[in-house]
Design a protein around this motif. Sequence first.
Motif, PDB file in Angstrom:
ATOM      1  N   LEU A  33       7.413 -43.694  14.549  1.00 21.79           N
ATOM      2  CA  LEU A  33       8.134 -43.427  15.793  1.00 21.79           C
ATOM      3  C   LEU A  33       7.779 -42.047  16.332  1.00 21.79           C
ATOM      4  O   LEU A  33       7.615 -41.866  17.551  1.00 21.79           O
ATOM      5  N   ALA A  34       7.652 -41.056  15.459  1.00 21.96           N
ATOM      6  CA  ALA A  34       7.256 -39.717  15.904  1.00 21.96           C
ATOM      7  C   ALA A  34       5.860 -39.740  16.530  1.00 21.96           C
ATOM      8  O   ALA A  34       5.615 -39.090  17.557  1.00 21.96           O
ATOM      9  N   ILE A  35       4.957 -40.512  15.936  1.00 25.62           N
ATOM     10  CA  ILE A  35       3.602 -40.650  16.487  1.00 25.62           C
ATOM     11  C   ILE A  35       3.660 -41.290  17.874  1.00 25.62           C
ATOM     12  O   ILE A  35       3.003 -40.829  18.821  1.00 25.62           O
ATOM     13  N   ALA A  36       4.471 -42.356  17.999  1.00 30.09           N
ATOM     14  CA  ALA A  36       4.590 -43.062  19.278  1.00 30.09           C
ATOM     15  C   ALA A  36       5.162 -42.150  20.361  1.00 30.09           C
ATOM     16  O   ALA A  36       4.719 -42.186  21.519  1.00 30.09           O
ATOM     17  N   LEU A  37       6.142 -41.333  20.019  1.00 27.55           N
ATOM     18  CA  LEU A  37       6.753 -40.422  20.998  1.00 27.55           C
ATOM     19  C   LEU A  37       5.771 -39.343  21.435  1.00 27.55           C
ATOM     20  O   LEU A  37       5.638 -39.048  22.630  1.00 27.55           O
ATOM     21  N   ASN A  38       5.097 -38.744  20.477  1.00 26.94           N
ATOM     22  CA  ASN A  38       4.119 -37.720  20.831  1.00 26.94           C
ATOM     23  C   ASN A  38       3.004 -38.280  21.712  1.00 26.94           C
ATOM     24  O   ASN A  38       2.512 -37.599  22.607  1.00 26.94           O
TER      25      ASN A  38
ATOM     26  N   ASP B   5      18.566 -28.068  14.430  1.00 24.64           N
ATOM     27  CA  ASP B   5      18.762 -27.123  15.535  1.00 24.64           C
ATOM     28  C   ASP B   5      17.461 -26.382  15.870  1.00 24.64           C
ATOM     29  O   ASP B   5      17.186 -26.086  17.043  1.00 24.64           O
ATOM     30  N   GLU B   6      16.668 -26.072  14.849  1.00 26.26           N
ATOM     31  CA  GLU B   6      15.378 -25.420  15.099  1.00 26.26           C
ATOM     32  C   GLU B   6      14.476 -26.320  15.946  1.00 26.26           C
ATOM     33  O   GLU B   6      13.806 -25.861  16.876  1.00 26.26           O
ATOM     34  N   ALA B   7      14.458 -27.619  15.605  1.00 27.50           N
ATOM     35  CA  ALA B   7      13.638 -28.570  16.356  1.00 27.50           C
ATOM     36  C   ALA B   7      14.171 -28.744  17.775  1.00 27.50           C
ATOM     37  O   ALA B   7      13.401 -28.801  18.748  1.00 27.50           O
ATOM     38  N   PHE B   8      15.502 -28.821  17.919  1.00 27.74           N
ATOM     39  CA  PHE B   8      16.112 -28.898  19.258  1.00 27.74           C
ATOM     40  C   PHE B   8      15.705 -27.685  20.101  1.00 27.74           C
ATOM     41  O   PHE B   8      15.415 -27.791  21.300  1.00 27.74           O
ATOM     42  N   GLY B   9      15.697 -26.513  19.462  1.00 19.76           N
ATOM     43  CA  GLY B   9      15.356 -25.293  20.168  1.00 19.76           C
ATOM     44  C   GLY B   9      13.935 -25.305  20.713  1.00 19.76           C
ATOM     45  O   GLY B   9      13.626 -24.600  21.684  1.00 19.76           O
ATOM     46  N   LYS B  10      13.083 -26.097  20.108  1.00 17.24           N
ATOM     47  CA  LYS B  10      11.693 -26.236  20.562  1.00 17.24           C
ATOM     48  C   LYS B  10      11.512 -27.437  21.495  1.00 17.24           C
ATOM     49  O   LYS B  10      10.386 -27.813  21.824  1.00 17.24           O
ATOM     50  N   GLY B  11      12.642 -28.052  21.893  1.00 18.64           N
ATOM     51  CA  GLY B  11      12.585 -29.182  22.816  1.00 18.64           C
ATOM     52  C   GLY B  11      12.128 -30.477  22.192  1.00 18.64           C
ATOM     53  O   GLY B  11      11.702 -31.415  22.894  1.00 18.64           O
ATOM     54  N   LYS B  12      12.246 -30.590  20.874  1.00 19.03           N
ATOM     55  CA  LYS B  12      11.757 -31.774  20.177  1.00 19.03           C
ATOM     56  C   LYS B  12      12.853 -32.831  19.981  1.00 19.03           C
ATOM     57  O   LYS B  12      14.034 -32.494  19.837  1.00 19.03           O
ATOM     58  N   VAL B  13      12.441 -34.093  19.980  1.00 19.13           N
ATOM     59  CA  VAL B  13      13.294 -35.182  19.515  1.00 19.13           C
ATOM     60  C   VAL B  13      13.261 -35.159  17.992  1.00 19.13           C
ATOM     61  O   VAL B  13      12.188 -35.046  17.389  1.00 19.13           O
ATOM     62  N   VAL B  14      14.421 -35.220  17.386  1.00 15.18           N
ATOM     63  CA  VAL B  14      14.530 -35.201  15.924  1.00 15.18           C
ATOM     64  C   VAL B  14      14.687 -36.631  15.419  1.00 15.18           C
ATOM     65  O   VAL B  14      15.567 -37.367  15.879  1.00 15.18           O
TER      66      VAL B  14
ATOM     67  N   LYS C  11      13.490 -41.583  28.053  1.00 17.43           N
ATOM     68  CA  LYS C  11      14.389 -41.484  29.205  1.00 17.43           C
ATOM     69  C   LYS C  11      15.501 -40.477  28.923  1.00 17.43           C
ATOM     70  O   LYS C  11      15.851 -39.663  29.772  1.00 17.43           O
ATOM     71  N   TYR C  12      16.066 -40.537  27.721  1.00 16.60           N
ATOM     72  CA  TYR C  12      17.139 -39.608  27.353  1.00 16.60           C
ATOM     73  C   TYR C  12      16.597 -38.181  27.258  1.00 16.60           C
ATOM     74  O   TYR C  12      17.240 -37.224  27.688  1.00 16.60           O
ATOM     75  N   HIS C  13      15.420 -38.042  26.677  1.00 17.24           N
ATOM     76  CA  HIS C  13      14.822 -36.707  26.528  1.00 17.24           C
ATOM     77  C   HIS C  13      14.484 -36.103  27.883  1.00 17.24           C
ATOM     78  O   HIS C  13      14.726 -34.908  28.130  1.00 17.24           O
ATOM     79  N   ASP C  14      13.963 -36.929  28.785  1.00 20.74           N
ATOM     80  CA  ASP C  14      13.575 -36.436  30.110  1.00 20.74           C
ATOM     81  C   ASP C  14      14.774 -35.983  30.933  1.00 20.74           C
ATOM     82  O   ASP C  14      14.640 -35.186  31.864  1.00 20.74           O
TER      83      ASP C  14
ATOM     84  N   ASN D 223       8.442 -49.589  22.415  1.00 20.36           N
ATOM     85  CA  ASN D 223       9.589 -49.831  23.314  1.00 20.36           C
ATOM     86  C   ASN D 223      10.724 -48.854  23.029  1.00 20.36           C
ATOM     87  O   ASN D 223      11.354 -48.327  23.953  1.00 20.36           O
ATOM     88  N   VAL D 224      11.002 -48.631  21.746  1.00 18.24           N
ATOM     89  CA  VAL D 224      12.043 -47.677  21.354  1.00 18.24           C
ATOM     90  C   VAL D 224      11.666 -46.269  21.832  1.00 18.24           C
ATOM     91  O   VAL D 224      12.506 -45.530  22.352  1.00 18.24           O
ATOM     92  N   ALA D 225      10.398 -45.919  21.689  1.00 19.60           N
ATOM     93  CA  ALA D 225       9.933 -44.597  22.120  1.00 19.60           C
ATOM     94  C   ALA D 225      10.154 -44.397  23.614  1.00 19.60           C
ATOM     95  O   ALA D 225      10.588 -43.326  24.057  1.00 19.60           O
ATOM     96  N   ARG D 226       9.875 -45.424  24.406  1.00 16.77           N
ATOM     97  CA  ARG D 226      10.076 -45.320  25.860  1.00 16.77           C
ATOM     98  C   ARG D 226      11.558 -45.152  26.199  1.00 16.77           C
ATOM     99  O   ARG D 226      11.916 -44.427  27.129  1.00 16.77           O
ATOM    100  N   ARG D 227      12.416 -45.829  25.451  1.00 25.05           N
ATOM    101  CA  ARG D 227      13.865 -45.682  25.680  1.00 25.05           C
ATOM    102  C   ARG D 227      14.307 -44.250  25.352  1.00 25.05           C
ATOM    103  O   ARG D 227      15.057 -43.630  26.116  1.00 25.05           O
TER     104      ARG D 227
END
Length: 404
Positions: A83-88, A124-133, A30-33, A23-27
């Motif tokens: 959480l990282a697994i769920a998001l991916n 910032d490196e992760a942000f630059g690759k479009g990743k959620v940190v 939305k912000y990432h999209d 559920n947290v991953a889905r929330r």
Amino acid sequence: MSSRIVVQKYGGTSVGDTTKIQNVARRIKKYHDEGNKVAVVVSAMGHTTDELVDLADKLSSNPPKREMDMLLSTGEQVSIALLAIALNEIGVPAQSFTGSQVKILTDGNFSNAKIEMIDRTRIDEAFGKGKVVIVAGFQGIDKEDNIVTLGRGGSDTSAVALAAALGADECEIYTDVDGVYTADPRKISTAKMHKQITYEEMLELASLGAGVLHSRSVELAMNYNVVIHVRSSFHEKSGTLVMSEDKIMEKMKVSGVTAKGDQARITIADVKDKPGIAADLFTKLANKDVIVDVIVQSSPKDGINTISFTVAKKDILAAKPIIDEYAKTNGNGTAEIDENISIVSAVGVGMKSHVGVAATMFQALADQKINIEMISTSEIKISCVIKQDQSEQAVKALHTAFIG
């Protein structure tokens, strides 16, 4: 498309099992999209920290603090990875980091460290690759790369510190309540949720037992002018904004009523009335990291007085040798410890401009036949020490008197 930085924190109840993590991953998705750069701080799942403490207690009555920090930090490592697994899994690139991996540098005080600096390079490196940190809350490292923890509730502090370091305007704290209430809604059915509350009020309420936010996180937010948005992780509604006083139009006379039952009162009688006596006692307690709350010293009579003060029950073991020695040297030889107390408080920035708040509070307690044993005040707070078994009755009476 937005490109703002969003910092969110999810507590242990919000990530208590894999369904809640999804559920947290889905929330977050939305912000990432929407194009936001999303940084998430996560606590350990459910009661993981308590379970780890119990394991250590079975092995030692006084385990080394360094090893306790090493042990307790593993709880967050589990939740950030899940959480990282769920998001991916739902198509959102995400990467988890421990406190040491993003270099959350602290003062090195095991079990109660303070954050000194956060290196945002890897974020910032992760942000630059479009990743959620995803960053582990509650932990950091010292100058020697030891893992240290920030104390219970420290994930709130981690999140606010991260928001400050990243220049985010707001830090969303997701929890199992809708926001900040005028009293504990589980005990006071008429408690009202605030849309806005000041840093100062929230800081007082947090330090007085309101469990919504950790007091150090509020202090940090106030210092760096980061707005905290307390929200429920179980729905999409807005919660409570914790912000500076000058941004809030209408200030309530009393914004909250709390009770804190984890305190004990220590009384030392027949203390010599001379300069430096009190300073000596409280300096020694401070050197043992014992936090003193309410202090009352009687007016001297015949060269002696009585000192009473409250400390957390968990600090009695550390405080007792100091107060026993002090009583022998400066008092009548004995120190009385009363653990059957509670501190009830009324808090509100409106107290600055309203008269009669103390009178209303004392009368409300008197009407319930509740005796006040100690009183402490500040510009926006009045606290009274009462018997612990009258705590809930007192909060109800004060809430009715001030808020309705």
